[in-house]
Design a protein around this motif. Sequence first.
Motif, mmCIF file in Angstrom:
data_model
loop_
_atom_site.group_PDB
_atom_site.id
_atom_site.type_symbol
_atom_site.label_atom_id
_atom_site.label_comp_id
_atom_site.label_asym_id
_atom_site.label_seq_id
_atom_site.Cartn_x
_atom_site.Cartn_y
_atom_site.Cartn_z
ATOM 1 N N LEU A 140 32.754 31.030 -53.016
ATOM 2 C CA LEU A 140 33.800 30.185 -52.424
ATOM 3 C C LEU A 140 33.855 30.348 -50.910
ATOM 4 C CD1 LEU A 140 36.667 30.592 -55.048
ATOM 5 C CD2 LEU A 140 35.415 28.482 -54.513
ATOM 6 N N ARG A 141 33.738 31.577 -50.416
ATOM 7 C CA ARG A 141 33.758 31.819 -48.973
ATOM 8 C C ARG A 141 32.571 31.151 -48.287
ATOM 9 N NH1 ARG A 141 30.925 34.960 -46.219
ATOM 10 N NH2 ARG A 141 30.318 36.309 -47.931
ATOM 11 N N ILE A 142 31.390 31.346 -48.850
ATOM 12 C CA ILE A 142 30.183 30.749 -48.270
ATOM 13 C C ILE A 142 30.251 29.229 -48.357
ATOM 14 C CG2 ILE A 142 27.684 30.481 -48.597
ATOM 15 C CD1 ILE A 142 27.697 33.494 -49.483
ATOM 16 N N ALA A 143 30.681 28.713 -49.499
ATOM 17 C CA ALA A 143 30.779 27.259 -49.676
ATOM 18 C C ALA A 143 31.776 26.668 -48.688
ATOM 19 C CB ALA A 143 31.184 26.924 -51.109
ATOM 20 N N ALA A 144 32.888 27.345 -48.466
ATOM 21 C CA ALA A 144 33.875 26.850 -47.503
ATOM 22 C C ALA A 144 33.241 26.725 -46.123
ATOM 23 C CB ALA A 144 35.092 27.780 -47.463
ATOM 24 N N GLU A 175 30.025 26.408 -45.357
ATOM 25 C CA GLU A 175 28.985 25.376 -45.354
ATOM 26 C C GLU A 175 29.578 23.971 -45.428
ATOM 27 O OE1 GLU A 175 25.742 25.727 -44.790
ATOM 28 O OE2 GLU A 175 25.976 27.895 -44.576
ATOM 29 N N PHE A 176 30.562 23.760 -46.306
ATOM 30 C CA PHE A 176 31.192 22.438 -46.420
ATOM 31 C C PHE A 176 31.982 22.096 -45.157
ATOM 32 C CE2 PHE A 176 30.981 22.911 -51.234
ATOM 33 C CZ PHE A 176 30.077 21.882 -51.412
ATOM 34 N N GLY A 207 26.604 16.370 -46.862
ATOM 35 C CA GLY A 207 25.630 16.995 -45.973
ATOM 36 C C GLY A 207 25.378 18.458 -46.264
ATOM 37 N N THR A 208 25.978 18.979 -47.313
ATOM 38 C CA THR A 208 25.828 20.391 -47.655
ATOM 39 C C THR A 208 25.027 20.515 -48.935
ATOM 40 O OG1 THR A 208 27.912 20.957 -46.592
ATOM 41 C CG2 THR A 208 27.091 22.519 -48.230
ATOM 42 N N SER A 209 24.102 21.427 -48.926
ATOM 43 C CA SER A 209 23.233 21.651 -50.077
ATOM 44 C C SER A 209 23.682 22.887 -50.849
ATOM 45 C CB SER A 209 21.803 21.846 -49.570
ATOM 46 O OG SER A 209 20.994 22.447 -50.545
ATOM 47 N N THR A 210 23.728 22.764 -52.171
ATOM 48 C CA THR A 210 24.022 23.949 -52.983
ATOM 49 C C THR A 210 22.887 24.959 -52.886
ATOM 50 O OG1 THR A 210 23.147 22.825 -54.941
ATOM 51 C CG2 THR A 210 25.556 22.793 -54.621
ATOM 52 N N SER A 235 39.159 26.342 -42.473
ATOM 53 C CA SER A 235 40.154 25.575 -43.236
ATOM 54 C C SER A 235 40.454 24.244 -42.568
ATOM 55 C CB SER A 235 41.451 26.372 -43.400
ATOM 56 O OG SER A 235 41.275 27.408 -44.327
ATOM 57 N N LEU A 236 40.560 24.268 -41.269
ATOM 58 C CA LEU A 236 40.819 23.047 -40.515
ATOM 59 C C LEU A 236 39.713 22.016 -40.752
ATOM 60 C CD1 LEU A 236 41.792 21.309 -37.999
ATOM 61 C CD2 LEU A 236 40.381 22.863 -36.668
ATOM 62 N N LEU A 237 38.469 22.443 -40.600
ATOM 63 C CA LEU A 237 37.358 21.513 -40.778
ATOM 64 C C LEU A 237 37.232 21.047 -42.219
ATOM 65 C CD1 LEU A 237 34.693 23.117 -38.412
ATOM 66 C CD2 LEU A 237 36.025 21.035 -38.023
ATOM 67 N N LEU A 238 37.572 21.908 -43.171
ATOM 68 C CA LEU A 238 37.544 21.496 -44.582
ATOM 69 C C LEU A 238 38.540 20.360 -44.840
ATOM 70 C CD1 LEU A 238 37.154 24.865 -46.465
ATOM 71 C CD2 LEU A 238 35.615 22.888 -46.623
ATOM 72 N N GLN A 239 39.717 20.451 -44.226
ATOM 73 C CA GLN A 239 40.680 19.356 -44.376
ATOM 74 C C GLN A 239 40.102 18.062 -43.819
ATOM 75 O OE1 GLN A 239 44.714 20.147 -43.019
ATOM 76 N NE2 GLN A 239 44.309 22.325 -43.259
ATOM 77 N N LEU A 240 39.529 18.140 -42.629
ATOM 78 C CA LEU A 240 38.954 16.949 -42.013
ATOM 79 C C LEU A 240 37.780 16.415 -42.835
ATOM 80 C CD1 LEU A 240 39.149 17.994 -38.260
ATOM 81 C CD2 LEU A 240 40.657 16.420 -39.487
ATOM 82 N N GLN A 241 36.970 17.301 -43.406
ATOM 83 C CA GLN A 241 35.870 16.866 -44.265
ATOM 84 C C GLN A 241 36.403 16.194 -45.527
ATOM 85 O OE1 GLN A 241 32.874 16.622 -43.399
ATOM 86 N NE2 GLN A 241 32.303 18.284 -42.035
ATOM 87 N N GLY A 242 37.551 16.659 -46.004
ATOM 88 C CA GLY A 242 38.179 15.993 -47.146
ATOM 89 C C GLY A 242 38.551 14.568 -46.811
#
Length: 192
Positions: free
Chosen positions: A17-21, A23-24, A31-34, A103-110
């Motif tokens: 979850l930390r790494i995925a956060a 990367e996403f 644009g993110t690869s598993t 967290s900020l960028l994750l919201q914007l990516q959402g």
Amino acid sequence: MERRQRMSGPDRRQQVLRIAAEEFADGGLHGTSTEVIARRAEITQAYIFRLFGTKKALFLEVMIAAFDRVTEGMRAAAGGETGLEALARMGAQYTELLADRTSLLLQLQGFAACGDPEVRDAVRGSFGRMWQTVADTTGLDPVTIKAFLAFGLLLNNGAALQVADLDEPWAAGARTRIQPGLFDHITTETNR
């Protein structure tokens, strides 16, 4: 030969979850690869899919958690206050929450991935919980809440743009601190 210590399932899940956060936050849903996430975690892609089902499910989990951290941070900041005092405390906390760039960028990516109906529903739900938290905590009218959250979204964008690093007049304007009392005049009564 060095032998890696085996992680427990819950620890491994938290690591992914930390790494995925991270990367996403940088690459977004599409644009993110598993494969990159798996490589960084030193596991197989199959293990990621066993843990989360799909890449989108993993994205949704970290994106929703990012919204929830901000929402809960604002709720906690209000303490027992209501009204404009609670809003001022939430605003002060929000500025501190912006330091969590992931967290900020994750919201914007959402928001950016809202072309996907499932992501859009998740972002709607997260934003709705944020709105309702502010409404329930402060007891203020929708116009004041709208103005407060609009300022918050502007702060998100400024933090994403790293305006603190710019020596430009517009960046200086975007960095100005919101002082208590800013929302005193923005009410349903004055916005008719």
